[in-house]
Motif scaffolding. Structure first.
Motif, mmCIF file in Angstrom:
data_model
loop_
_atom_site.group_PDB
_atom_site.id
_atom_site.type_symbol
_atom_site.label_atom_id
_atom_site.label_comp_id
_atom_site.label_asym_id
_atom_site.label_seq_id
_atom_site.Cartn_x
_atom_site.Cartn_y
_atom_site.Cartn_z
ATOM 1 N N LYS A 337 36.381 52.587 38.116
ATOM 2 C CA LYS A 337 36.360 52.045 39.475
ATOM 3 C C LYS A 337 36.825 50.592 39.527
ATOM 4 O O LYS A 337 36.820 49.982 40.591
ATOM 5 N N PHE A 338 37.232 50.041 38.373
ATOM 6 C CA PHE A 338 37.731 48.675 38.331
ATOM 7 C C PHE A 338 39.159 48.663 38.890
ATOM 8 O O PHE A 338 40.067 49.230 38.284
ATOM 9 N N ALA A 339 39.342 48.002 40.006
ATOM 10 C CA ALA A 339 40.630 48.024 40.698
ATOM 11 C C ALA A 339 41.243 46.630 40.744
ATOM 12 O O ALA A 339 40.544 45.637 40.907
ATOM 13 N N ARG A 340 42.548 46.589 40.621
ATOM 14 C CA ARG A 340 43.251 45.299 40.657
ATOM 15 C C ARG A 340 43.517 44.903 42.108
ATOM 16 O O ARG A 340 44.640 44.917 42.594
ATOM 17 N N LEU A 341 42.451 44.554 42.770
ATOM 18 C CA LEU A 341 42.488 44.173 44.174
ATOM 19 C C LEU A 341 41.674 42.898 44.354
ATOM 20 O O LEU A 341 40.761 42.629 43.573
ATOM 21 N N TYR A 342 42.011 42.146 45.383
ATOM 22 C CA TYR A 342 41.320 40.877 45.594
ATOM 23 C C TYR A 342 41.123 40.642 47.095
ATOM 24 O O TYR A 342 41.833 39.844 47.706
ATOM 25 N N PRO A 343 40.143 41.311 47.708
ATOM 26 C CA PRO A 343 39.881 41.072 49.130
ATOM 27 C C PRO A 343 39.280 39.693 49.352
ATOM 28 O O PRO A 343 38.477 39.218 48.550
ATOM 29 N N LEU A 344 39.676 39.060 50.439
ATOM 30 C CA LEU A 344 39.176 37.728 50.761
ATOM 31 C C LEU A 344 38.023 37.767 51.755
ATOM 32 O O LEU A 344 37.205 36.841 51.790
ATOM 33 N N ASP A 345 37.965 38.794 52.586
ATOM 34 C CA ASP A 345 36.878 38.921 53.553
ATOM 35 C C ASP A 345 36.714 40.385 53.942
ATOM 36 O O ASP A 345 37.383 41.266 53.390
ATOM 37 N N GLN A 346 35.836 40.663 54.899
ATOM 38 C CA GLN A 346 35.530 42.033 55.286
ATOM 39 C C GLN A 346 36.734 42.770 55.878
ATOM 40 O O GLN A 346 36.893 43.975 55.684
ATOM 41 N N LYS A 347 37.566 42.056 56.596
ATOM 42 C CA LYS A 347 38.709 42.704 57.249
ATOM 43 C C LYS A 347 39.923 42.792 56.328
ATOM 44 O O LYS A 347 40.938 43.364 56.699
ATOM 45 N N ASP A 348 39.806 42.243 55.137
ATOM 46 C CA ASP A 348 40.928 42.227 54.202
ATOM 47 C C ASP A 348 40.861 43.444 53.287
ATOM 48 O O ASP A 348 40.972 43.344 52.072
ATOM 49 N N VAL A 390 26.902 45.488 30.003
ATOM 50 C CA VAL A 390 26.266 44.807 31.128
ATOM 51 C C VAL A 390 27.031 43.506 31.367
ATOM 52 O O VAL A 390 27.075 42.638 30.503
ATOM 53 N N LEU A 391 27.638 43.379 32.538
ATOM 54 C CA LEU A 391 28.548 42.276 32.822
ATOM 55 C C LEU A 391 28.011 41.401 33.943
ATOM 56 O O LEU A 391 27.355 41.889 34.862
ATOM 57 N N THR A 392 28.317 40.114 33.852
ATOM 58 C CA THR A 392 28.126 39.242 34.999
ATOM 59 C C THR A 392 29.363 39.349 35.879
ATOM 60 O O THR A 392 30.451 39.706 35.399
ATOM 61 N N PRO A 393 29.263 39.048 37.173
ATOM 62 C CA PRO A 393 30.444 39.154 38.039
ATOM 63 C C PRO A 393 31.632 38.327 37.563
ATOM 64 O O PRO A 393 32.790 38.725 37.746
ATOM 65 N N SER A 394 31.367 37.188 36.926
ATOM 66 C CA SER A 394 32.464 36.325 36.494
ATOM 67 C C SER A 394 33.265 36.917 35.342
ATOM 68 O O SER A 394 34.397 36.492 35.081
ATOM 69 N N VAL A 395 32.719 37.898 34.633
ATOM 70 C CA VAL A 395 33.398 38.496 33.484
ATOM 71 C C VAL A 395 34.304 39.648 33.899
ATOM 72 O O VAL A 395 35.169 40.074 33.131
ATOM 73 N N VAL A 396 34.144 40.141 35.121
ATOM 74 C CA VAL A 396 34.885 41.321 35.562
ATOM 75 C C VAL A 396 36.390 41.122 35.462
ATOM 76 O O VAL A 396 37.128 42.004 35.032
ATOM 77 N N SER A 397 36.874 39.939 35.852
ATOM 78 C CA SER A 397 38.307 39.679 35.812
ATOM 79 C C SER A 397 38.863 39.816 34.400
ATOM 80 O O SER A 397 39.928 40.413 34.183
ATOM 81 N N ASP A 398 38.135 39.294 33.404
ATOM 82 C CA ASP A 398 38.580 39.419 32.008
ATOM 83 C C ASP A 398 38.620 40.876 31.570
ATOM 84 O O ASP A 398 39.544 41.305 30.859
ATOM 85 N N GLU A 399 37.617 41.662 31.976
ATOM 86 C CA GLU A 399 37.594 43.074 31.601
ATOM 87 C C GLU A 399 38.758 43.832 32.263
ATOM 88 O O GLU A 399 39.338 44.731 31.657
#
Length: 405
Positions: A337-348, A390-399
Motif C-alpha cells: 500500500k506504499f504509494a509514490r504520491l504526495y497529497p498536500l491537503d484533503q482536496k489534493d 515498525v516505522l515512524t512516519p518520517s522513515v516512510v519516504s526512505d522505505e
C-alpha cells in the motif's frame, strides 16, 4: 491532482527509457497488428465497463461494502449473519480456477475478478496473483514480449479502478520486483521466464503473509487492560486484534459505526465472536469517548511519501482528537500500500466516491458529500506497523525509495 515527489520525477528517466524499448517493436508492426491491438483494447474497455458500470463510484469501495458492509437494519440479523458467515481460506496459486473468455484465451481482468471474490484477500494481492498468472499463461518467445505483455496487463488492472491506491501501488511494486531479474543471467528464454514466475509467486506469497507479520509485530504494544479505538472495518487491524485475543490478552475495543456502509458493525460482531469486550460508538461520539481509550488503531487505503495515510473517511478527525488528548495513533498497513504520491491537503486527492443513503428523501438542492476517504498528515500519527517493520512516519519516504529502486 496528486503532487508527486522529487523521487518520482527523478525516476521518470528510467521509465521513459523502458517505454522506448517497449515501443520499438510496435513502430515496425504492420497495419493488421495495429488493428488487432486496437480491437483488444476496445474489448478490455468493454469488459471493464461491465465490471464497473458506474465509473463515478469507486469500485474499491463497492467491494468493501459487499464484503464488510452491513445492509440489514436489524441488529439480531446482523449478528446472526456475521456468526453464520463461513471463512474462506485463500487457495494457493497452483489450484487457481481457470478464467478467460469464451474462446478460452486468458484474460487478466477475469482472473483478477475471480481472486477478488474472496473476502479475506486484499484487492492488491488479487492483482498480484492475476499478474503471476499472466506470466504462467504467456505465449511470448522473448523477454521483451513478456515484459510488454506484463506491463499491458498491469495497466489494465490499474485502469479497472483508478481510485484504488493499493491496487495501483501493488501493480507497480510487482513490476519492480519481478522485472528486477536480468535475463542476461540465463542461457535461454525458458530459464529467464521460470525465474520471472518464481519471483512473481514469491512476491505474491510475501504480500499474502504481510497481514500476519503485522499482527505479530504489534503485539508488544497491546497490553493487558488497555482500551483500543478502531474505525470501520480493516482486515489487517482485525488480524491484529484477533491475534491479541488468541494470545489471551485482556483488552477492550471501542468500535465506530463506520458510516455510510456501517462496516464497523461487522467488526464489532467479529470481535464479539472472539469474546472481546466491545463498545459500539456512532462516528460523532469519538471525542466524547476519547478519554477512555489508551490507543487508536486504524488501517490504510494507502501510505504516501510524506508518511501520512489515506484511509476511510473520519480517520483524520479521529487522529486530530487523539493528538489533542495525547493518545497514540497506530496505523497497520501492508507494504504493497506504499504509494509514490504526495497529497498536500484533503482536496489534493483523486476523488473516490460512494453512495450514501440517509434513510429519508434528500431535496435535490441539497449537496451531499460522497467522498469515501480522507488524508491524515504524518504529524498526527505515532507509528506504522508494516511487514517491513515498525516505522515512524518520517522513515516512510526512505522505505519507499528502497521499494521502488
Amino acid at each position: 491532482m496528486w503532487r508527486r515527489s522529487a523521487s518520482f520525477i527523478l525516476d521518470k528517466n528510467q521509465t521513459d527509457v523502458s517505454e522506448s524499448h517497449h515501443l520499438s517493436p510496435l513502430s515496425v508492426a504492420d497495419s493488421s497488428s495495429m488493428t488487432e491491438t486496437l480491437l483488444q483494447q476496445e474489448q478490455q474497455q468493454q469488459q471493464q465497463q461491465q465490471l464497473n458500470p458506474n465509473p463515478d463510484i469507486s469500485a474499491y469501495y463497492q467491494t468493501r461494502a459487499a464484503h464488510h458492509g452491513v445492509v440489514t437494519s436489524d441488529w439480531l440479523s446482523q449478528a446472526q449473519a456475521a456468526v453464520d458467515q463461513p471463512s474462506e481460506d485463500v487457495v494457493s496459486s497452483n489450484v487457481s480456477s481457470k478464467s478467460g473468455d469464451l474462446s478460452g484465451k486468458f484474460n487478466v481482468i477475469d482472473e483478477f475478478n475471480n481472486w477478488r471474490k474472496q473476502p479475506d484477500l486484499a484487492e492488491a494481492v488479487a492483482a498480484i496473483r492475476a499478474l503471476a498468472s499472466v506470466i504462467r499463461s504467456s505465449e511470448a518467445t522473448t523477454m521483451m514480449e513478456l515484459e510488454f505483455e506484463l506491463k499491458k496487463a498491469s495497466d489494465s488492472l490499474k485502469s479497472w479502478d483508478k481510485t484504488s491506491i493499493s491496487l495501483t501501488a501493488g501493480c507497480d511494486l510487482f513490476m519492480r520486483y519481478v522485472t528486477r531479474t536480468s535475463a542476461l543471467e540465463y542461457e535461454d528464454f525458458n530459464s529467464a521466464k521460470s525465474r520471472f514466475l518464481e519471483r512473481a509467486e514469491k512476491f505474491g506469497e510475501i504480500s499474502y503473509k504481510a497481514r500476519k507479520i503485522i499482527a505479530m509485530l504489534s503485539q508488544e504494544f497491546i497490553f493487558d487492560g488497555c482500551t483500543i479505538l478502531v474505525h470501520g472495518f480493516s482486515r489487517v487491524v482485525f488480524e491484529v486484534l484477533k491475534t491479541a485475543a488468541q494470545n489471551r490478552k485482556n483488552f477492550r475495543v471501542l468500535c465506530t459505526e463506520g458510516r455510510p456502509d456501517r462496516s464497523g458493525l461487522r467488526l464489532s460482531n467479529e470481535l464479539a465472536k472472539l469474546d472481546v469486550p466491545v463498545k459500539l460508538l456512532i462516528d460523532s461520539a469519538v471525542a466524547y469517548n476519547m478519554d477512555e481509550i489508551d490507543m487508536v488503531f486504524v488501517g490504510a487505503d494507502g501510505v504516501v511519501e510524506s508518511g501520512g495515510v489515506i484511509n476511510m473517511m473520519g480517520t483524520y478527525q479521529i487522529a486530530l482528537v487523539a493528538k489533542s488528548m495525547n493518545k497514540p495513533v497506530y496505523v497497520a498497513a501492508e507494504s504493497y500500500k506504499f504509494a509514490r504520491l504526495y497529497p498536500l491537503d484533503q482536496k489534493d486527492m483523486f476523488p473516490a466516491l460512494r453512495p450514501i443513503d440517509f434513510g429519508v428523501p434528500i431535496p435535490s438542492k441539497v449537496e451531499i458529500e460522497t467522498s469515501a476517504r480522507d488524508y491524515t498528515p504524518p504529524q498526527y500519527l505515532t507509528l506504522l506497523f508494516t511487514d517491513l517493520g515498525v516505522l515512524t512516519p518520517s522513515v516512510v519516504s526512505d522505505e519507499l525509495i528502497q521499494l521502488y529502486l
